[in-house]
Design a protein around this motif. Structure first.
Motif, PDB file in Angstrom:
ATOM      1  N   LYS A  89      48.432  15.930 -13.389  1.00  8.25           N
ATOM      2  CA  LYS A  89      49.229  17.014 -14.279  1.00  8.25           C
ATOM      3  C   LYS A  89      47.915  17.808 -14.759  1.00  8.25           C
ATOM      4  N   GLU A  90      46.862  17.329 -15.276  1.00 11.64           N
ATOM      5  CA  GLU A  90      45.727  18.144 -15.721  1.00 11.64           C
ATOM      6  C   GLU A  90      45.015  18.952 -14.646  1.00 11.64           C
ATOM      7  N   ARG A  91      44.993  18.369 -13.438  1.00  5.94           N
ATOM      8  CA  ARG A  91      44.268  19.173 -12.304  1.00  5.94           C
ATOM      9  C   ARG A  91      45.030  20.312 -11.966  1.00  5.94           C
ATOM     10  N   LEU A  92      46.533  20.179 -11.994  1.00  4.86           N
ATOM     11  CA  LEU A  92      47.420  21.130 -11.802  1.00  4.86           C
ATOM     12  C   LEU A  92      47.527  22.318 -12.799  1.00  4.86           C
ATOM     13  N   GLU A  93      47.155  22.079 -14.135  1.00  7.15           N
ATOM     14  CA  GLU A  93      46.916  22.986 -15.195  1.00  7.15           C
ATOM     15  C   GLU A  93      45.435  23.721 -14.918  1.00  7.15           C
ATOM     16  N   ALA A  94      44.591  22.984 -14.490  1.00  9.90           N
ATOM     17  CA  ALA A  94      43.260  23.802 -14.033  1.00  9.90           C
ATOM     18  C   ALA A  94      43.280  24.549 -12.731  1.00  9.90           C
ATOM     19  N   LEU A  95      44.468  24.166 -12.034  1.00  8.94           N
ATOM     20  CA  LEU A  95      44.662  25.102 -10.858  1.00  8.94           C
ATOM     21  C   LEU A  95      45.194  26.530 -11.313  1.00  8.94           C
ATOM     22  N   ARG A 110      50.933   5.752 -14.256  1.00 13.05           N
ATOM     23  CA  ARG A 110      51.148   6.802 -15.118  1.00 13.05           C
ATOM     24  C   ARG A 110      49.896   7.688 -15.357  1.00 13.05           C
ATOM     25  N   PHE A 111      48.871   6.878 -15.645  1.00 13.85           N
ATOM     26  CA  PHE A 111      47.599   7.736 -15.835  1.00 13.85           C
ATOM     27  C   PHE A 111      46.910   8.505 -14.601  1.00 13.85           C
ATOM     28  N   ASP A 112      47.418   7.983 -13.433  1.00 19.79           N
ATOM     29  CA  ASP A 112      47.270   8.822 -12.279  1.00 19.79           C
ATOM     30  C   ASP A 112      47.882   9.945 -12.134  1.00 19.79           C
ATOM     31  N   TYR A 113      49.107   9.973 -12.703  1.00 19.66           N
ATOM     32  CA  TYR A 113      50.084  11.089 -12.913  1.00 19.66           C
ATOM     33  C   TYR A 113      49.540  12.161 -14.017  1.00 19.66           C
ATOM     34  N   GLU A 114      49.252  11.391 -15.088  1.00 16.58           N
ATOM     35  CA  GLU A 114      48.649  12.455 -16.144  1.00 16.58           C
ATOM     36  C   GLU A 114      47.324  13.238 -15.608  1.00 16.58           C
ATOM     37  N   ALA A 115      46.418  12.606 -14.907  1.00 23.29           N
ATOM     38  CA  ALA A 115      45.362  13.200 -14.472  1.00 23.29           C
ATOM     39  C   ALA A 115      45.968  14.029 -13.540  1.00 23.29           C
ATOM     40  N   ALA A 148      35.569  22.476 -25.886  1.00 27.54           N
ATOM     41  CA  ALA A 148      35.408  21.197 -25.805  1.00 27.54           C
ATOM     42  C   ALA A 148      36.868  20.259 -26.202  1.00 27.54           C
ATOM     43  N   THR A 149      37.735  21.325 -26.741  1.00 30.09           N
ATOM     44  CA  THR A 149      38.977  20.669 -27.381  1.00 30.09           C
ATOM     45  C   THR A 149      40.191  21.095 -26.333  1.00 30.09           C
ATOM     46  N   LEU A 150      39.963  22.044 -25.499  1.00 32.28           N
ATOM     47  CA  LEU A 150      41.129  22.876 -24.964  1.00 32.28           C
ATOM     48  C   LEU A 150      41.039  22.669 -23.234  1.00 32.28           C
ATOM     49  N   ARG A 151      39.907  22.542 -22.795  1.00 29.86           N
ATOM     50  CA  ARG A 151      39.833  22.295 -21.520  1.00 29.86           C
ATOM     51  C   ARG A 151      40.678  21.171 -20.722  1.00 29.86           C
ATOM     52  N   SER A 152      41.597  21.502 -19.746  1.00 28.37           N
ATOM     53  CA  SER A 152      42.305  20.566 -19.155  1.00 28.37           C
ATOM     54  C   SER A 152      41.209  19.546 -18.456  1.00 28.37           C
ATOM     55  N   GLU A 153      40.314  19.870 -17.949  1.00 31.62           N
ATOM     56  CA  GLU A 153      39.173  18.848 -17.360  1.00 31.62           C
ATOM     57  C   GLU A 153      39.191  17.696 -18.290  1.00 31.62           C
ATOM     58  N   LEU A 154      39.025  17.972 -19.454  1.00 27.45           N
ATOM     59  CA  LEU A 154      38.883  16.862 -20.586  1.00 27.45           C
ATOM     60  C   LEU A 154      39.948  15.904 -20.649  1.00 27.45           C
ATOM     61  N   ARG A 155      41.108  16.410 -20.585  1.00 28.22           N
ATOM     62  CA  ARG A 155      42.211  15.711 -20.694  1.00 28.22           C
ATOM     63  C   ARG A 155      42.365  14.893 -19.158  1.00 28.22           C
ATOM     64  N   GLU A 156      41.961  15.346 -18.148  1.00 30.35           N
ATOM     65  CA  GLU A 156      42.048  14.691 -17.042  1.00 30.35           C
ATOM     66  C   GLU A 156      41.121  13.574 -16.967  1.00 30.35           C
ATOM     67  N   ILE A 157      39.873  13.617 -17.259  1.00 33.21           N
ATOM     68  CA  ILE A 157      38.939  12.709 -17.241  1.00 33.21           C
ATOM     69  C   ILE A 157      39.143  11.522 -18.268  1.00 33.21           C
ATOM     70  N   HIS A 158      39.895  11.943 -19.488  1.00 31.75           N
ATOM     71  CA  HIS A 158      40.478  10.918 -20.357  1.00 31.75           C
ATOM     72  C   HIS A 158      41.396  10.263 -19.675  1.00 31.75           C
ATOM     73  N   SER A 159      42.443  10.673 -18.891  1.00 34.47           N
ATOM     74  CA  SER A 159      43.486   9.829 -18.250  1.00 34.47           C
ATOM     75  C   SER A 159      42.613   8.987 -17.031  1.00 34.47           C
ATOM     76  N   ARG A 160      41.631   9.644 -16.452  1.00 30.22           N
ATOM     77  CA  ARG A 160      41.163   8.722 -15.520  1.00 30.22           C
ATOM     78  C   ARG A 160      40.126   7.534 -16.153  1.00 30.22           C
ATOM     79  N   THR A 161      39.709   7.676 -17.296  1.00 24.01           N
ATOM     80  CA  THR A 161      38.963   6.374 -17.983  1.00 24.01           C
ATOM     81  C   THR A 161      40.039   5.649 -18.516  1.00 24.01           C
ATOM     82  N   GLN A 162      41.187   6.121 -18.831  1.00 22.40           N
ATOM     83  CA  GLN A 162      42.175   5.072 -19.433  1.00 22.40           C
ATOM     84  C   GLN A 162      42.756   4.127 -17.863  1.00 22.40           C
TER      85      GLN A 162
END
Length: 412
Positions: A114-120, A107-112, A236-250
């Motif tokens: 998703k955020e890469r897709l949003e960055a694209l 699930r966390f791989d999938y969430e990450a 610092a609160t809006l970028r999808s890269e931060l949400r991606e790295i959060h999912s990768r951390t989890q």
């Protein structure tokens, strides 16, 4: 004399080449919507995300059981009359406490993803804005190039009339004719640039490359006040890269826990066997058993070390992502600020170039200056005009880059 001042350049009319094809009239927002829905790379990435969703569903599924069947009997033509031996066996492997971890990791791989897709998507939107303003600039250059060509034609006609009356020499006629041909060449180059810019925009939108696109917006001066520090806080609160790295951390934490579970909670394998015909009394028999994988070797310990190292690596990447986002915003802001300064610089330079050209033409017609002085002044005016048009485009493109860095639209 025809002079295009700043005000004239700001009010550029619609321009499109004639063709048998149906032209596509687009605002910038409409172009972005087409690209987000039809861009080939984006569509492919969406399908890949769907494939990853399917992998996520499979990751938490239990192991399939293994079922075996055997049958023994006497050979044909023999006098054996023993009953056939029948055997059915079932084996099942259980992952003790690990299926939930596998589901969470997937699930966390999938969430990450998703955020890469949003960055694209953000990159596609930025690319559409850049190519849209490139095409608009190319159209504006065509308009100006045609105006300049018409001016040179009229000026050549005046020089030829003065030559007939003996007021100028043949060298001036040749120079004026050369400037007319130079202006015609500028028209051809500008028309080529329009086709190139349209093709790039069409590719991003998923449209046929050769389709004619009419743009309903052209770059104008931007009146906007922005704060770099505030934008960096927003990013610092809006970028999808931060949400991606959060999912990768989890996900890295789950992977570490899963590696530990492989060591301390090995898979349990159970089996059940049912037989008939193996006993002398022909009664059925059965048996059951269980087995555990014993981690005698260092395989699982290596996995734990690998998982811990990956978790630490993700943490360092998180810090770098936070720093890079702030750097992206500040550099994009500085470029946007510089582009605005260049717009004002070239606007003033264009006004000065317009006046210098007017004076040089008047002095030449009065016989006070050589034609070469006027030609130089006219070329400087043309160069200043093109630089001003390019600065408008650069200001809009730099704003698009800043919007991508902040992850939101900044225009009111």
């Amino acid at each position: 004399m025809i002079v295009l001042g700043t005000a004239g350049l700001m009010a550029v009319g619609a321009w499109a080449e004639t063709s048998g094809k149906t032209a596509l009239t687009l605002t910038l927002e409409a172009a972005i919507e087409r690209a987000v829905s039809s861009n080939f790379i984006l569509r492919a990435a969406e399908r890949e995300l769907e494939a990853l969703r399917a992998v996520t569903a499979v990751a938490g599924a239990a192991n399939n059981p293994e079922v075996g069947f055997s049958l023994e009997g006497a050979e044909r033509g023999t006098t054996e009359t023993a009953d056939a031996v029948k055997e059915i066996g079932v084996s099942q492997t259980f992952s003790l406490g690990k299926l939930a971890l596998k589901r969470s990791l997937a699930r966390f791989d999938y969430e990450a993803a998703k955020e890469r897709l949003e960055a694209l998507r953000a990159e596609i939107r930025r690319g559409v804005k850049e190519h849209y303003w490139d095409a608009a600039l190319a159209e504006d250059r065509v308009i100006f190039a045609k105006e300049n060509h018409r001016f040179q034609q009229r000026f050549l006609a005046r020089i030829q009339d003065r030559f007939q009356s003996g007021q100028v020499n043949a060298a001036d006629v040749a120079r004026a004719r050369l400037e007319t041909e130079r202006a015609r060449n500028d028209v051809l180059l500008a028309e080529r640039d329009v086709k190139t810019a349209r093709a790039r925009l069409n590719r991003l939108m998923g449209e046929p490359i050769g389709r004619i696109v009419e743009l309903s917006e052209h770059p104008e001066e931007i009146q906007l006040t922005l704060d770099a520090v505030g934008l960096a806080r927003e990013a610092a609160t809006l970028r999808s890269e931060l949400r991606e790295i959060h999912s990768r951390t989890q996900g890295a934490r789950i992977a570490r826990r899963l590696a530990g579970a492989d060591l301390w909670r090995p898979d349990l394998t159970t089996n059940f066997i049912w037989q008939r015909g193996a006993r002398d009394d022909s009664r059925p028999s059965w048996g059951a058993g269980a087995a555990l994988q014993v981690p005698l070797f260092n395989q699982y310990g290596g996995r734990r070390r690998e998982a811990r190292a990956n978790e630490q690596a993700v943490e360092w990447r998180r810090r770098d992502v936070e720093a890079s986002i702030e750097q992206d915003v500040l550099e994009a802001f500085w470029n946007w600020e510089l582009a605005g300064q260049q717009v004002r610089l070239w606007r003033d330079a264009l006004d000065q170039g317009t006046e210098a050209m007017r004076l040089a033409e008047q002095q030449y017609m009065d016989g006070e200056d050589d034609l070469l002085v006027f030609i130089a002044a006219r070329r400087e005016f043309v160069a200043a005009t093109l630089e001003y048009l390019a600065s408008l485009r650069n200001h809009h493109v730099s704003l698009a880059l800043l919007e991508q860095a902040v992850a939101r639209d900044l225009t009111p």
